[in-house]
Design a protein around this motif. Structure first.
Motif, PDB file in Angstrom:
ATOM      1  N   ARG A 191      -9.347 -37.029  12.987  1.00 48.11           N
ATOM      2  CA  ARG A 191     -10.046 -37.608  11.845  1.00 48.11           C
ATOM      3  C   ARG A 191     -11.535 -37.783  12.142  1.00 48.11           C
ATOM      4  N   ARG A 250      -7.901 -43.939  -0.911  1.00 46.93           N
ATOM      5  CA  ARG A 250      -7.051 -44.545   0.123  1.00 46.93           C
ATOM      6  C   ARG A 250      -5.749 -43.756   0.226  1.00 46.93           C
ATOM      7  N   ASN A 251      -5.366 -43.116  -0.865  1.00 45.62           N
ATOM      8  CA  ASN A 251      -4.131 -42.338  -0.907  1.00 45.62           C
ATOM      9  C   ASN A 251      -4.465 -40.951  -1.452  1.00 45.62           C
ATOM     10  N   PHE A 298      -2.180 -32.183   3.024  1.00 42.37           N
ATOM     11  CA  PHE A 298      -3.163 -33.103   3.601  1.00 42.37           C
ATOM     12  C   PHE A 298      -2.939 -33.325   5.097  1.00 42.37           C
ATOM     13  N   ALA A 325      -0.590 -34.809   6.626  1.00 39.88           N
ATOM     14  CA  ALA A 325      -0.143 -36.164   6.975  1.00 39.88           C
ATOM     15  C   ALA A 325       1.337 -36.144   7.296  1.00 39.88           C
ATOM     16  N   GLU A 355      -9.547 -46.469   5.997  1.00 37.00           N
ATOM     17  CA  GLU A 355      -9.540 -45.006   5.904  1.00 37.00           C
ATOM     18  C   GLU A 355      -9.672 -44.516   4.470  1.00 37.00           C
ATOM     19  N   ARG A 356     -10.200 -43.322   4.357  1.00 34.90           N
ATOM     20  CA  ARG A 356     -10.260 -42.635   3.071  1.00 34.90           C
ATOM     21  C   ARG A 356      -9.885 -41.171   3.286  1.00 34.90           C
ATOM     22  N   TRP A 357      -9.165 -40.603   2.311  1.00 34.09           N
ATOM     23  CA  TRP A 357      -8.860 -39.170   2.317  1.00 34.09           C
ATOM     24  C   TRP A 357      -9.857 -38.459   1.419  1.00 34.09           C
ATOM     25  N   GLN A 371      -9.301 -33.819   4.566  1.00 33.28           N
ATOM     26  CA  GLN A 371      -9.663 -34.488   5.823  1.00 33.28           C
ATOM     27  C   GLN A 371      -9.564 -36.005   5.656  1.00 33.28           C
ATOM     28  N   ARG A 372      -9.473 -36.666   6.815  1.00 34.07           N
ATOM     29  CA  ARG A 372      -9.342 -38.120   6.807  1.00 34.07           C
ATOM     30  C   ARG A 372     -10.587 -38.747   7.439  1.00 34.07           C
ATOM     31  N   SER A 384     -12.431 -42.261   8.829  1.00 38.59           N
ATOM     32  CA  SER A 384     -12.264 -43.657   9.244  1.00 38.59           C
ATOM     33  C   SER A 384     -13.631 -44.323   9.170  1.00 38.59           C
TER      34      SER A 384
END
Ligand code: HEM
Length: 413
Positions: A34, A54-55, A65, A67, A291-293, A310-311, A313
């Motif tokens: 990340r 957030r999601n 994604f 995940a 976190e944000r996607w 991408q993620r 932080s």
């Protein structure tokens, strides 16, 4: 390599965070898969960017994604998150947030000021007699849980259960959650859900002046909340609200005791408890990372393109010590004029809905210590909780100087 689980970093993350921030506004950490965002302006911009969420599940699959799929063995935990404001994105987030805001009005929050002050004093009093306490276990935790339970309408005899459930569930937000912790969080979520369902039923039959009743009755354009939505909301109000407030007081009292001149500024009245709370949150925030996607193509952070999927932080503790915003940022200064520009309560659509309550709660608990325990002292260095995202202490043992207490209460201060 940036390793937020390393013991030295957890003990004092700020030198590393400062070095990272001055080196780059955004960097990718291969081992954690990340990006990390370090500077105040960029963290704030990310919080407000609607192309970040957030999601991501409303726009793409977990596979897309990259995940981990939600573990079906942890179903009760994920179900409890399903309608949490912290899990949702528009349009669901917009609908639920409006309904929660309809129950959580400025007036209803302000009406908690008096009970918060009374509860703080009531909880501190027996320890003043003994002259010593463990600040978190004996004061901050029972106080914070009592204020939230008072607001929700949860009777005192169930407060211990709520505390245990909350402790177990928040372990799911760390980088290194063990199988055992995940199983405990799942059990806690199931018990918590069953309890809230009972409470909803009871309030439907007999409304009280409390938040559960307000959530049951909340309507926006004729629409209300379902039971599942109320369960998630009550759980997030407790879990999001309780640990952060407790850890702000723990981290803050440690900071004050390590900077006795600043404590004196509070005792002399030069700085008000309300103003001090902002610097406590800026200097050692209880929530270090959110976190944000990246939900769409075309996103840039600090001029760097970050592809969809991408993620990111966002490092709040780093942003809060950014010299671009705060003069001499490593200095703990209760009278800092712009301390309230900290990022501690977030920003954008997910900005902390409980911030007005957190401020009231922290101000009352700090004021109670200043007025009734002016001789407060640490009796040993508290242990750091070995977690980064939720930053707190364990074993904050303090002396309260009950003699001072008697003389101050006798003089009616
Ligand atoms: C010092 C104490 C507190 C701190 C530092 C804090 C911090 C935060 C932050 C940073 C967020 C945004 C997360 C993100 O953008 O990803 C947030 C959201 C939230 N907070 Fe707080 N909080 C505190 C106290 C409380 C209290 C007392 C409550 C409720 C009783 C509460 C309820 C919530 C809720 C429900 C959200 C989700 C809002 C949404 O997603 O729309 N918080 N909090």
């Amino acid at each position: 390599m940036f390793d937020p689980t390393e013991a030295g970093f957890l003990a004092d993350p700020y030198p590393t965070l400062s070095a990272l921030r001055e080196e780059a506004p955004v960097f990718y950490e291969e081992t954690l898969g990340r990006w990390f965002v370090t500077r105040h302006g960029d963290v704030r911009a990310c919080l407000r960017d609607k192309r970040l969420g957030r999601n991501f599940r409303h726009v793409g699959s977990e596979e897309e994604f990259g995940a981990e799929p939600l573990d079906p063995r942890r179903r009760a935990f994920w179900d409890s998150e399903r309608w949490s404001l912290l899990w949702l994105e528009p349009p669901e987030h917009t609908r639920i947030r409006k309904l929660v805001a309809a129950a959580f009005t400025p007036r209803s929050v302000e009406s908690l000021r008096r009970p918060a002050e009374e509860l703080a004093h009531e909880i501190l009093e027996p320890h003043l007699e003994r002259g010593a306490m463990e600040l978190l276990r004996d004061y901050a935790q029972p106080y914070s849980i009592a204020v939230i339970c008072h607001m929700l309408g949860v009777p005192t005899d169930r407060q211990h259960d709520l505390l245990d459930w909350s402790h177990a569930m928040v372990k799911m937000y760390e980088f290194d959650t063990t199988e055992e912790q995940a199983a405990a969080a799942t059990h806690a979520a199931a018990d918590f859900r069953d309890y809230v369902l009972e409470l909803i039923e009871a309030r439907r039959h007999e409304p009280h002046e409390d938040m559960v009743t307000a959530l049951v009755e909340a309507r926006v354009e004729g629409e209300g909340l379902t039971d599942a939505e109320i369960v998630s909301t009550i759980i997030v109000l407790l879990n999001a609200g309780h640990e952060a407030t407790v850890n702000t007081l723990g981290n803050g009292v440690r900071a004050l005791m390590r900077h006795p001149d600043e404590w004196l500024r509070l005792l002399s009245g030069e700085v008000s408890p309300a103003a001090a709370v902002e610097e406590l949150i800026r200097w050692d925030p209880p929530l270090q990372l959110f976190e944000r996607w990246v939900l769409e193509e075309g996103v840039e952070v600090a001029g760097r393109p970050i592809p969809r999927g991408q993620r990111l932080s966002l490092l709040f503790g780093s942003a809060n010590r950014d010299p671009r915003v705060f003069d001499d940022p490593e200095r703990f200064d209760l009278a800092r004029p712009n301390a309230a520009e900290h990022i501690g309560f977030g920003g954008g659509i997910h900005v902390c809905i409980g911030a007005p309550l957190a401020r009231i709660e922290l101000e009352a608990s700090l004021r109670t210590l200043v007025e009734h325990a002016p001789g407060l002292q640490l009796t040993e260095e508290p242990r750091r909780n070995p977690a980064f995202v939720i930053r707190g202490l364990e074993g904050v043992n303090v002396k309260l100087h009950s003699k001072d207490h008697r003389s101050t209460s006798e003089t009616g201060r």
